[in-house]
Write an enzyme that holds these catalytic residues in place. Structure first.
Site, PDB file in Angstrom:
ATOM      1  CG  ASP A   1     -13.691  -6.650   2.068  1.00 31.44           C
ATOM      2  OD1 ASP A   1     -13.460  -5.990   3.100  1.00 31.44           O
ATOM      3  OD2 ASP A   1     -14.059  -6.136   0.993  1.00 31.44           O
TER       4      ASP A   1
ATOM      5  CG  ASP B   1      -8.143  -4.520   1.680  1.00 29.78           C
ATOM      6  OD1 ASP B   1      -9.089  -4.039   2.339  1.00 29.78           O
ATOM      7  OD2 ASP B   1      -8.085  -4.466   0.433  1.00 29.78           O
TER       8      ASP B   1
ATOM      9  CE  LYS C   1       1.654 -17.724  -2.813  1.00 34.23           C
ATOM     10  NZ  LYS C   1       0.764 -18.903  -2.935  1.00 34.23           N
TER      11      LYS C   1
ATOM     12  CE1 TYR D   1      -3.574  -2.562   0.677  1.00 38.88           C
ATOM     13  CE2 TYR D   1      -4.647  -0.488   1.228  1.00 38.88           C
ATOM     14  CZ  TYR D   1      -4.724  -1.814   0.902  1.00 38.88           C
ATOM     15  OH  TYR D   1      -5.957  -2.411   0.796  1.00 38.88           O
TER      16      TYR D   1
HETATM   17  C1  IPM Z   1     -10.394  -1.045   4.126  1.00 36.08           C
HETATM   18  C2  IPM Z   1     -10.624  -0.412   2.783  1.00 36.08           C
HETATM   19  C3  IPM Z   1      -9.450   0.495   2.453  1.00 36.08           C
HETATM   20  C4  IPM Z   1      -8.204  -0.372   2.343  1.00 36.08           C
HETATM   21  C5  IPM Z   1      -9.643   1.359   1.184  1.00 36.08           C
HETATM   22  C6  IPM Z   1     -10.872   2.211   1.271  1.00 36.08           C
HETATM   23  C7  IPM Z   1      -8.432   2.185   0.877  1.00 36.08           C
HETATM   24  O1  IPM Z   1     -10.827  -1.382   1.804  1.00 36.08           O
HETATM   25  O2  IPM Z   1     -10.272  -0.319   5.119  1.00 36.08           O
HETATM   26  O3  IPM Z   1     -10.337  -2.278   4.203  1.00 36.08           O
HETATM   27  O4  IPM Z   1      -7.926  -0.940   1.288  1.00 36.08           O
HETATM   28  O5  IPM Z   1      -7.507  -0.476   3.345  1.00 36.08           O
HETATM   29 MG    MG Z   2     -10.945  -3.338   2.572  1.00 36.13          MG
END
Ligand code: IPM
Ligand code: MG
Length: 369
Positions: A247, A243, A187, A142
């Protein structure tokens, strides 16, 4: 106790869900005799519209001067669909994480028995699942150097031992207060950074002999989260893997709208739901406020207000178990986002205790809908 809270509602459903957290925080303040002072500030696409900057200097200042930051959501389709956009709402949250030194993002994943049917996984797989993801937040791909020319682009993934060690310590300590198991997801069969993670975390493990530590490749972890999520207690991982996996993990519970997060580090801590700005739902009062409310509960814990945090969490659990949920969790019988905020706040304050009767609540909700 008096606390100054920077409130950054942001874009899309951000303002709606944050408004419900504020109702809940106000009821906690009244019940427990605290004073919460809110300082609102612009962030994301709405800040770009006003100032051209997704993270105006004044917003950063407000965050630095507060005791904690409550963050809603950011993002807008007009930027998502424009690969050449020079300014993006997301720069705000990345900038905040970096500037506030928020190196650890803590994402608890809790399942609710009454939502077992909503999860895309079978009930026997999700039953009792309760784990937490420690995601590194200010390093890795990132934040590494980015390059772009006409036909080539690169994003550099860099980690130092120090960056790994400081979040690993937090994760080991968290495991010590839970079921004493830590899984490092990496990984290491391919990436040099992952090999540094493995080496650093393995060395640290000797300082925590009562914690069982194992390692898992991220592709396998993505599969194990679906096959057997109950095996996890604390997952420790780098920025991008965290990240993606968080999700994925959120769907286990039935809705992304249930997952809160805390970002902690060297400066002020920030609390935000893991969901995005969900622009399609904005302004319709259908967003799920629970993730934002549970993020406020994590903030209360951070203030050392543990009884207060527990009351918020118990009230949320009770509400979910009673069927007091938004459309994402029950498309047939649902409550508006703002009504849920009002109900939760009233229950917390001890007012109108009989509203806890689900029948009464559903009737009142239907009349409101
Ligand atoms: C999260 C989001 C962020 C990330 C985005 C909005 C930049 O997906 O907080 O998980 O990728 O960290
Ligand atoms: Mg995210």
């Amino acid at each position: 106790m008096k606390k100054k809270i920077a409130v950054l509602p942001g874009d899309g459903i951000g303002p709606e869900v944050i408004a419900q957290s504020i109702k809940v925080l106000n009821s906690i303040a009244r019940r427990f005799n605290h004073e919460f002072v809110y300082q609102y500030a612009d962030v994301g696409a709405m800040a770009i519209d006003k100032t051209g900057n997704p993270l105006p200097e004044s917003t950063l200042q407000t965050c630095m001067e507060a005791d904690a930051v409550l963050f809603g959501a950011i993002g807008h389709p007009r930027f998502d669909n424009d690969p050449n956009a020079k300014v993006r709402p997301e720069q705000a949250i990345l900038g905040l994480r970096k500037q506030l030194g928020l190196f650890a993002n803590i994402r608890p994943v809790t399942t609710y028995a009454s939502l077992a049917e909503i999860s895309p996984l079978k009930a026997h797989i999700t039953q009792g699942v309760d784990f937490v993801i420690y995601r590194e937040l200010t390093g890795g791909i990132y934040f590494g150097e980015k390059k772009r020319d006409q036909d080539q682009a690169s994003d550099l993934c860099v980690y130092s031992r120090m960056e790994i060690e400081r979040i690993a310590r937090l994760a080991f300590e968290a495991a010590g207060l839970r079921r004493r198991k830590l899984t490092l997801v990496d990984k290491a069969n391919v990436l040099e950074t992952s090999r540094l993670w493995r080496d650093t975390v393995a060395k640290l493990a000797s300082e925590y002999p009562d914690i069982e530590m194992d390692c898992m490749f991220v592709d396998n972890a993505a599969m194990q989260l679906i096959l057997n999520p109950g095996q996890f207690d604390v997952i420790l991982t780098e920025n991008m893997f965290g990240d993606i996996l968080s999700d994925e993990a959120s769907t286990i519970t039935g809705s992304m709208g249930l997952l809160p997060s805390a970002s902690v580090g060297t400066g002020n801590s920030l609390f935000e739901p893991i969901h995005g700005s969900y622009p399609q739902a904005a302004g319709q009062d259908i967003a799920n406020p629970m993730a934002a409310i549970l993020s406020a509960a994590m903030m209360l814990d951070h203030f050392g207000m543990h009884a207060e945090a527990k009351l918020v969490r118990d009230t949320v659990t009770e509400a979910i178990e009673e069927g007091l949920v938004t459309k994402d969790l029950n498309p047939k019988e649902f409550f508006p986002c703002s009504v849920l905020g009002d109900l939760l706040a009233a229950i917390i304050e001890g007012e109108d205790r009989n509203k806890l009767n689900p029948k009464n609540m559903i009737i009142s909700a239907i009349t409101i809908i």
